[in-house]
Design a protein around this motif. Structure first.
Motif, PDB file in Angstrom:
ATOM      1  N   TYR A 128       0.929  -0.922   0.069  1.00  0.00           N
ATOM      2  CA  TYR A 128       0.095  -0.338   0.215  1.00  0.00           C
ATOM      3  C   TYR A 128       0.539   1.488   0.130  1.00  0.00           C
ATOM      4  CZ  TYR A 128      -3.515  -3.377   1.183  1.00  0.00           C
ATOM      5  OH  TYR A 128      -4.993  -4.617   1.432  1.00  0.00           O
ATOM      6  N   GLY A 129       2.306   1.113   0.352  1.00  0.00           N
ATOM      7  CA  GLY A 129       3.095   2.666   0.648  1.00  0.00           C
ATOM      8  C   GLY A 129       2.715   3.147   1.545  1.00  0.00           C
ATOM      9  N   PRO A 189       3.059   2.664  -6.011  1.00  0.00           N
ATOM     10  CA  PRO A 189       3.523   2.978  -7.649  1.00  0.00           C
ATOM     11  C   PRO A 189       4.461   2.060  -7.243  1.00  0.00           C
ATOM     12  CG  PRO A 189       2.733   4.920  -7.513  1.00  0.00           C
ATOM     13  CD  PRO A 189       2.199   4.019  -6.173  1.00  0.00           C
ATOM     14  N   ALA A 190       4.808   1.824  -8.322  1.00  0.00           N
ATOM     15  CA  ALA A 190       6.380   0.796  -8.640  1.00  0.00           C
ATOM     16  C   ALA A 190       7.749   1.833  -7.902  1.00  0.00           C
ATOM     17  CB  ALA A 190       7.070   0.230 -10.025  1.00  0.00           C
ATOM     18  N   ASP A 191       7.811   2.715  -8.148  1.00  0.00           N
ATOM     19  CA  ASP A 191       8.844   3.414  -7.726  1.00  0.00           C
ATOM     20  C   ASP A 191       8.777   3.517  -5.851  1.00  0.00           C
ATOM     21  OD1 ASP A 191       6.470   4.765  -6.849  1.00  0.00           O
ATOM     22  OD2 ASP A 191       7.154   6.793  -7.762  1.00  0.00           O
ATOM     23  N   ASP A 192       7.980   2.837  -4.934  1.00  0.00           N
ATOM     24  CA  ASP A 192       8.242   2.497  -3.826  1.00  0.00           C
ATOM     25  C   ASP A 192       8.761   0.804  -3.933  1.00  0.00           C
ATOM     26  OD1 ASP A 192       7.928   1.284  -1.398  1.00  0.00           O
ATOM     27  OD2 ASP A 192       5.849   2.998  -1.212  1.00  0.00           O
ATOM     28  N   PHE A 193      10.089   0.669  -3.311  1.00  0.00           N
ATOM     29  CA  PHE A 193      10.291  -0.377  -3.682  1.00  0.00           C
ATOM     30  C   PHE A 193       9.718  -1.788  -3.233  1.00  0.00           C
ATOM     31  CE2 PHE A 193      13.182  -3.894  -1.944  1.00  0.00           C
ATOM     32  CZ  PHE A 193      13.439  -4.443  -2.840  1.00  0.00           C
ATOM     33  N   VAL A 241       7.474  -4.879  -4.622  1.00  0.00           N
ATOM     34  CA  VAL A 241       8.577  -6.613  -4.180  1.00  0.00           C
ATOM     35  C   VAL A 241       7.008  -7.189  -3.595  1.00  0.00           C
ATOM     36  CG1 VAL A 241       8.732  -7.703  -2.762  1.00  0.00           C
ATOM     37  CG2 VAL A 241      10.735  -6.103  -2.905  1.00  0.00           C
ATOM     38  N   ALA A 242       5.576  -5.687  -3.377  1.00  0.00           N
ATOM     39  CA  ALA A 242       5.172  -7.224  -3.127  1.00  0.00           C
ATOM     40  C   ALA A 242       3.954  -7.459  -3.819  1.00  0.00           C
ATOM     41  CB  ALA A 242       3.566  -6.214  -1.746  1.00  0.00           C
ATOM     42  N   THR A 243       4.011  -6.408  -5.268  1.00  0.00           N
ATOM     43  CA  THR A 243       3.115  -6.534  -5.963  1.00  0.00           C
ATOM     44  C   THR A 243       3.355  -7.714  -6.734  1.00  0.00           C
ATOM     45  OG1 THR A 243       2.664  -4.407  -6.522  1.00  0.00           O
ATOM     46  CG2 THR A 243       2.274  -5.208  -8.272  1.00  0.00           C
ATOM     47  N   GLN A 244       4.647  -7.621  -7.284  1.00  0.00           N
ATOM     48  CA  GLN A 244       5.479  -9.064  -8.199  1.00  0.00           C
ATOM     49  C   GLN A 244       5.202 -10.613  -7.576  1.00  0.00           C
ATOM     50  OE1 GLN A 244       9.049  -8.150 -10.285  1.00  0.00           O
ATOM     51  NE2 GLN A 244       8.841  -6.429 -10.508  1.00  0.00           N
ATOM     52  N   TRP A 245       5.307 -10.291  -6.215  1.00  0.00           N
ATOM     53  CA  TRP A 245       4.650 -11.313  -4.897  1.00  0.00           C
ATOM     54  C   TRP A 245       3.619 -11.834  -5.523  1.00  0.00           C
ATOM     55  CZ3 TRP A 245       6.297 -11.413   0.230  1.00  0.00           C
ATOM     56  CH2 TRP A 245       6.423 -12.356   1.601  1.00  0.00           C
ATOM     57  N   GLU A 246       2.526 -10.935  -5.349  1.00  0.00           N
ATOM     58  CA  GLU A 246       1.407 -11.805  -5.228  1.00  0.00           C
ATOM     59  C   GLU A 246       1.206 -12.602  -7.338  1.00  0.00           C
ATOM     60  OE1 GLU A 246      -1.436  -9.007  -4.116  1.00  0.00           O
ATOM     61  OE2 GLU A 246      -0.230  -8.669  -2.152  1.00  0.00           O
TER      62      GLU A 246
END
Length: 308
Positions: A122-123, A138-142, A146-151
């Motif tokens: 959620y950043g 957004p993806a600029d939040d590391f 990570v969590a988005t790609q993990w899911e």
């Protein structure tokens, strides 16, 4: 439940959550095996794997009725160098991809796949209440990336028709490791202070509640999709620090640690403690889960009562 449905394979089984979950599963009558990069040691049967090279023991995916996917390099150990960040990402996404590949290509009898994620998705959201429908940062939040790609990697398993549950885990409270001992250490040394503004929200969960939740997700077929794994009462960093100091019987004598000081000490990793995440537990409550520790003070007292 039939005895034939009692085998659980845990990736990341030697981590903080994995070890406690293993104990609770054994107590509940399950057989437990770990996926590990090292050879077996300790009480648990283990299968070897190496997500970096895509290698895994032949019999691993044929073993379990349930897979609990917790593997991931710690985000709170060491500064986030580019190499470290690659390891954090690859250990989660690579491991989940490998499990999805095995489930796609090999014979198995897996009934459910429970895969960890994190509320970092959620950043930094200030005081906004966040639920499972809130879009990822957004993806600029590391951590969010990570969590988005993990899911996304875990969704491959759902596409195979296997019941898949993604659990977005908050700050796990345990005196065995994780964030809590690091937060408690300066307080015990009479150097405790709120971090940054102190107004940022911390969404936490007692480790035993988290493990009970994972077991319920495993056992009950109604659980499917994405859930926040947090207690229903998030607190601000100032509140957390004050309550922890009270439980530890220590005064808070220092002013707040300024944000710029944390960024200087921790670099980009400071977003772990500075990001505000007020996360809703409503969906797991509606699903019928009951928290043993819905409030922070009793949760901390339970953890530190045996250390008095």
């Amino acid at each position: 439940m039939k005895q034939s449905l009692r085998k659980v394979l845990i990736s990341g089984g030697r981590g903080l959550i994995g070890m406690r979950l293993s104990e609770m599963l054994i107590d509940a009558g399950y057989e437990v095996a770990h996926l590990s990069r090292q050879t077996s040691r300790g009480h648990y049967c283990s299968f070897r794997w190496d997500p970096a090279t895509g290698q895994i023991d032949e019999g691993a995916i044929a073993y379990p009725d349930y897979v609990v996917n917790l593997a991931g390099s710690s985000v709170s150990e060491g500064k986030w160098t580019e190499e470290r960040k690659r390891d954090i990402m690859a250990s989660r996404v690579g491991g989940t991809n490998l499990l999805a590949r095995e489930l796609r290509e090999k014979p198995h009898h897996v009934k459910a796949f429970i895969s960890a994620s994190a509320i970092g998705i959620y950043g930094d959201a200030n005081g906004r209440l966040l639920d499972e429908t809130t879009p990822p940062a957004p993806a600029d939040d590391f951590l969010a990336d990570v969590a988005t790609q993990w899911e996304q990697a875990a969704h491959q398993v759902a596409e195979l028709g296997i019941r898949t549950v993604v659990t977005r885990i908050g700050i796990v409270l345990s005196h065995e490791g994780g964030a809590l001992p690091q937060i408690a250490r300066p307080i015990k040394l009479l150097a405790g202070a709120a971090l940054g503004s102190g107004k940022q929200y911390m969404s936490w969960v007692h480790i035993d509640d988290l493990c009970r939740l994972i077991i319920q997700m495993m056992e009950e077929t109604e659980w499917q999709g994405t859930y926040n794994a947090v207690a229903p009462n998030p607190v601000t960093n100032q509140e957390f620090t004050t309550i922890l100091a009270d439980v530890l019987h220590r005064p808070l004598v220092l002013p707040k640690v300024p944000e710029f000081g944390l960024k200087l000490m921790m670099g980009e990793m400071s977003e772990i403690v500075l990001a505000s995440q007020r996360v809703s537990a409503q969906k797991v409550l509606q699903q019928g889960f009951q928290f043993e520790y819905p409030l922070l003070k009793p949760a901390l007292e339970a953890l530190y009562s045996d250390q008095e």
